[in-house]
Enzyme design. Sequence first.
Site, PDB file in Angstrom:
ATOM      1  N   LYS A   1       0.890  -1.153  -0.114  1.00  0.00           N
ATOM      2  CA  LYS A   1      -0.076  -0.089   0.067  1.00  0.00           C
ATOM      3  C   LYS A   1       0.879   1.251   0.055  1.00  0.00           C
ATOM      4  O   LYS A   1       2.090   1.295   0.678  1.00  0.00           O
ATOM      5  CB  LYS A   1      -0.931   0.102   1.361  1.00  0.00           C
ATOM      6  CG  LYS A   1      -2.016   0.950   1.164  1.00  0.00           C
ATOM      7  CD  LYS A   1      -3.266   0.226   0.639  1.00  0.00           C
ATOM      8  CE  LYS A   1      -4.281   1.161   0.431  1.00  0.00           C
ATOM      9  NZ  LYS A   1      -5.593   0.431  -0.143  1.00  0.00           N
TER      10      LYS A   1
ATOM     11  N   ASP B   1      -7.004   4.248  -4.781  1.00  0.00           N
ATOM     12  CA  ASP B   1      -7.507   4.063  -3.317  1.00  0.00           C
ATOM     13  C   ASP B   1      -8.084   5.486  -2.970  1.00  0.00           C
ATOM     14  O   ASP B   1      -8.462   6.472  -4.059  1.00  0.00           O
ATOM     15  CB  ASP B   1      -6.716   3.710  -2.106  1.00  0.00           C
ATOM     16  CG  ASP B   1      -7.069   3.207  -0.784  1.00  0.00           C
ATOM     17  OD1 ASP B   1      -7.455   2.251  -1.018  1.00  0.00           O
ATOM     18  OD2 ASP B   1      -7.407   4.033  -0.093  1.00  0.00           O
TER      19      ASP B   1
HETATM   20  P1  NDP Z   1     -12.834   7.856  -3.267  1.00  0.00           P
HETATM   21  O1  NDP Z   1     -11.796   8.548  -2.823  1.00  0.00           O
HETATM   22  O2  NDP Z   1     -13.263   7.700  -4.463  1.00  0.00           O
HETATM   23  O3  NDP Z   1     -14.139   7.970  -2.139  1.00  0.00           O
HETATM   24  C1  NDP Z   1     -14.019   8.067  -0.742  1.00  0.00           C
HETATM   25  C2  NDP Z   1     -15.341   8.556  -0.303  1.00  0.00           C
HETATM   26  O4  NDP Z   1     -15.126   8.588   1.147  1.00  0.00           O
HETATM   27  C3  NDP Z   1     -15.634  10.092  -0.611  1.00  0.00           C
HETATM   28  O5  NDP Z   1     -17.057  10.210  -0.488  1.00  0.00           O
HETATM   29  C4  NDP Z   1     -14.985  10.647   0.520  1.00  0.00           C
HETATM   30  O6  NDP Z   1     -15.429  12.243   0.899  1.00  0.00           O
HETATM   31  C5  NDP Z   1     -15.237   9.923   1.653  1.00  0.00           C
HETATM   32  N1  NDP Z   1     -14.234   9.972   2.881  1.00  0.00           N
HETATM   33  C6  NDP Z   1     -12.932   9.887   2.612  1.00  0.00           C
HETATM   34  N2  NDP Z   1     -12.247  10.278   3.709  1.00  0.00           N
HETATM   35  C7  NDP Z   1     -13.119  10.348   4.553  1.00  0.00           C
HETATM   36  C8  NDP Z   1     -13.193  10.813   6.093  1.00  0.00           C
HETATM   37  N3  NDP Z   1     -12.101  11.087   6.970  1.00  0.00           N
HETATM   38  N4  NDP Z   1     -14.551  10.815   6.473  1.00  0.00           N
HETATM   39  C9  NDP Z   1     -15.619  10.744   6.035  1.00  0.00           C
HETATM   40  N5  NDP Z   1     -15.699  10.430   4.671  1.00  0.00           N
HETATM   41  C10 NDP Z   1     -14.635  10.136   3.970  1.00  0.00           C
HETATM   42  O7  NDP Z   1     -12.233   6.465  -2.639  1.00  0.00           O
HETATM   43  P2  NDP Z   1     -12.509   4.986  -2.751  1.00  0.00           P
HETATM   44  O8  NDP Z   1     -14.177   4.881  -2.934  1.00  0.00           O
HETATM   45  O9  NDP Z   1     -11.701   4.306  -4.034  1.00  0.00           O
HETATM   46  O10 NDP Z   1     -12.487   4.235  -1.261  1.00  0.00           O
HETATM   47  C11 NDP Z   1     -13.322   4.371  -0.368  1.00  0.00           C
HETATM   48  C12 NDP Z   1     -12.901   2.978   0.736  1.00  0.00           C
HETATM   49  O11 NDP Z   1     -12.800   1.847  -0.066  1.00  0.00           O
HETATM   50  C13 NDP Z   1     -11.443   3.248   1.444  1.00  0.00           C
HETATM   51  O12 NDP Z   1     -11.477   2.905   2.548  1.00  0.00           O
HETATM   52  C14 NDP Z   1     -10.469   2.407   0.491  1.00  0.00           C
HETATM   53  O13 NDP Z   1      -9.484   1.886   1.078  1.00  0.00           O
HETATM   54  C15 NDP Z   1     -11.608   1.355   0.264  1.00  0.00           C
HETATM   55  N6  NDP Z   1     -11.359   0.438  -0.939  1.00  0.00           N
HETATM   56  C16 NDP Z   1     -11.267   0.879  -2.208  1.00  0.00           C
HETATM   57  C17 NDP Z   1     -10.907   0.063  -3.375  1.00  0.00           C
HETATM   58  C18 NDP Z   1     -10.867   0.793  -4.942  1.00  0.00           C
HETATM   59  O14 NDP Z   1     -10.608  -0.308  -5.653  1.00  0.00           O
HETATM   60  N7  NDP Z   1     -11.053   2.064  -4.848  1.00  0.00           N
HETATM   61  C19 NDP Z   1     -10.716  -1.303  -3.327  1.00  0.00           C
HETATM   62  C20 NDP Z   1     -10.963  -1.849  -1.793  1.00  0.00           C
HETATM   63  C21 NDP Z   1     -11.058  -0.960  -0.605  1.00  0.00           C
HETATM   64  P3  NDP Z   1     -14.897  13.277   0.363  1.00  0.00           P
HETATM   65  O15 NDP Z   1     -15.033  13.543  -0.780  1.00  0.00           O
HETATM   66  O16 NDP Z   1     -15.576  14.536   1.329  1.00  0.00           O
HETATM   67  O17 NDP Z   1     -13.507  13.287   0.965  1.00  0.00           O
HETATM   68  O1  2IT Z   2      -7.862  -1.686  -0.787  1.00  0.00           O
HETATM   69  C1  2IT Z   2      -7.880  -2.006  -1.670  1.00  0.00           C
HETATM   70  O2  2IT Z   2      -7.971  -3.129  -1.966  1.00  0.00           O
HETATM   71  C2  2IT Z   2      -7.608  -0.935  -3.150  1.00  0.00           C
HETATM   72  N1  2IT Z   2      -7.405  -0.061  -2.796  1.00  0.00           N
HETATM   73  C3  2IT Z   2      -7.365  -1.582  -4.366  1.00  0.00           C
HETATM   74  C4  2IT Z   2      -5.843  -1.976  -4.554  1.00  0.00           C
HETATM   75  C5  2IT Z   2      -5.747  -2.593  -6.111  1.00  0.00           C
HETATM   76  O3  2IT Z   2      -4.527  -2.820  -6.180  1.00  0.00           O
HETATM   77  O4  2IT Z   2      -6.595  -2.706  -6.856  1.00  0.00           O
END
Ligand code: NDP
Ligand code: 2IT
Length: 448
Positions: free
Chosen positions: A129, A169
């Site tokens: 990560k 992420d």
């Molecule tokens: P994005 O940046 O696309 O979206 C994040 C969302 O969460 C936004 O709506 C953001 O709001 C909100 N957010 C972020 N930080 C905070 C906070 N401190 N308090 C409240 N809301 C918050 O990220 P992703 O959708 O990609 O990721 C979301 C979660 O999923 C994370 O935990 C990530 O690690 C996990 N994840 C992502 C994967 C992926 O493929 N993208 C895979 C597996 C897990 P704002 O716009 O106001 O910051």
């Molecule tokens: O938390 C996660 O699994 C991710 N942000 C996706 C990682 C990836 O390599 O696609």
Amino acid sequence: MSIKNAYLQQLMETVEKRNAGDEQFLITVRSVLESVEPVVEAHPEYIEMGVMDLFVEPERVIKFRVPWVDDKGKVHVNRGYRVQSNSAIGPYKGGLRLHPSVTEDTVKFLAFEQTLKNSLTGLPIGGGKGGSDFDPKGKSDMEVMRFCQSFMNELYRHIGPDCDVPAGDIGVGAREIGYLYGQYKKLTGQYCGVLTGKGLSYGGSLARKEATGYGLCYYTEEMLKSFGKSFQGQTVVISGSGNVAIYACEKATQLGAKVVAMCDSNGYVYDPDGIDLDAVKLIKEVRRGRIKEYVADHPKAEYHEGCKGIWTVKCDIALPCATQNELDLESAKALIANGCFCVSEGANMPCTMEAIDAILSAGLYFGPAKAANAGGVATSALEMSQNSERLSWSFAEVDAKLKDIMVNIFHNVADAAQEYDFGNNFEKAANVAGFLKVADAMLAQGVC
Ligand code: NDP
Ligand code: 2IT
């Protein structure tokens, strides 16, 4: 709950001394060590051959400065990280997070979790990560580009298609991956699958964008099915409005649910008619705006300041898809009191340990993050396969593989829960199911 095995107890003390102050990492390691205790006792060779000692120490922690110049010519310096946690079963794989809250602790705990998650996918990927405390919010495209180029100026020497493959992420989507990829190519002269989540015109995979959210719903649907339930007709609350949340909303709706609330870090919207996802996509994906803009053309919808309030909205199923520790004990109690029967984690570690205990004690169905949100990284691994064979698969082909993977993860976790007598504690079962493959590979490869 506590660690009872004397060796693991001692090991935890060493981890605490070495990582003093890294709270999230320590919580995560403790929880995993507690879970794998019965496995370790059944396999004394894991202790004898140092597997446990190696497992809790990342293979490499890379930390570097990231200087960049804003549109007004002012110099800024951020801090960049890449933690390469474990390469026993494949090249390091995991996302990059750009958010002001990112510290070494954040990246270390996420990399540790990623190792177990990636193992659960059944695909040959190790855990890593990275990220930075850079805040992309409010920055121009050119500022984001200059930051990404500078970040890659250092990162490129540590990654590669057979060594470490970063992805998106929080704060890292198609735009950032594009800039990072362009700079990697310029620095190395290599056109290869060094990043995933790439644009479709330059090596990205169809369905990667949708994969985490869709995968979360496939996993959750399979879990619900095993208890004679489904998404059909259920009311759902989804926190976040980013990549994971948007595509969880899309799939849950396709599966017959009504999603009534979503949020960002400022507040949440409640729409009794069901969230109009096209409007959310326009606000978040196209305009990079705020969720409160939703109410402007949805008169029945309400906006409430503060994202935590979203857990007071009555629902059957809660899908936390924003960030770690967003759902605490108080929120869990509110969900339970309102009749919620299922919590499935789209974000990484969104529920605090106290919240998970309350959810499990109340008998709710629980999808732990490392199992339920593994669809994103699994599809990243499918992108790597396509890059290696220089072919692109159809959306339907990737989506079908993703669904198979999520269904398999659920059953592997359920089997582990049964084998180790964990009852409904699928959190522990996921830790064990992920750990076994990594531990065996480490054992086979010796002390290295
Ligand atoms: P994005 O940046 O696309 O979206 C994040 C969302 O969460 C936004 O709506 C953001 O709001 C909100 N957010 C972020 N930080 C905070 C906070 N401190 N308090 C409240 N809301 C918050 O990220 P992703 O959708 O990609 O990721 C979301 C979660 O999923 C994370 O935990 C990530 O690690 C996990 N994840 C992502 C994967 C992926 O493929 N993208 C895979 C597996 C897990 P704002 O716009 O106001 O910051
Ligand atoms: O938390 C996660 O699994 C991710 N942000 C996706 C990682 C990836 O390599 O696609």
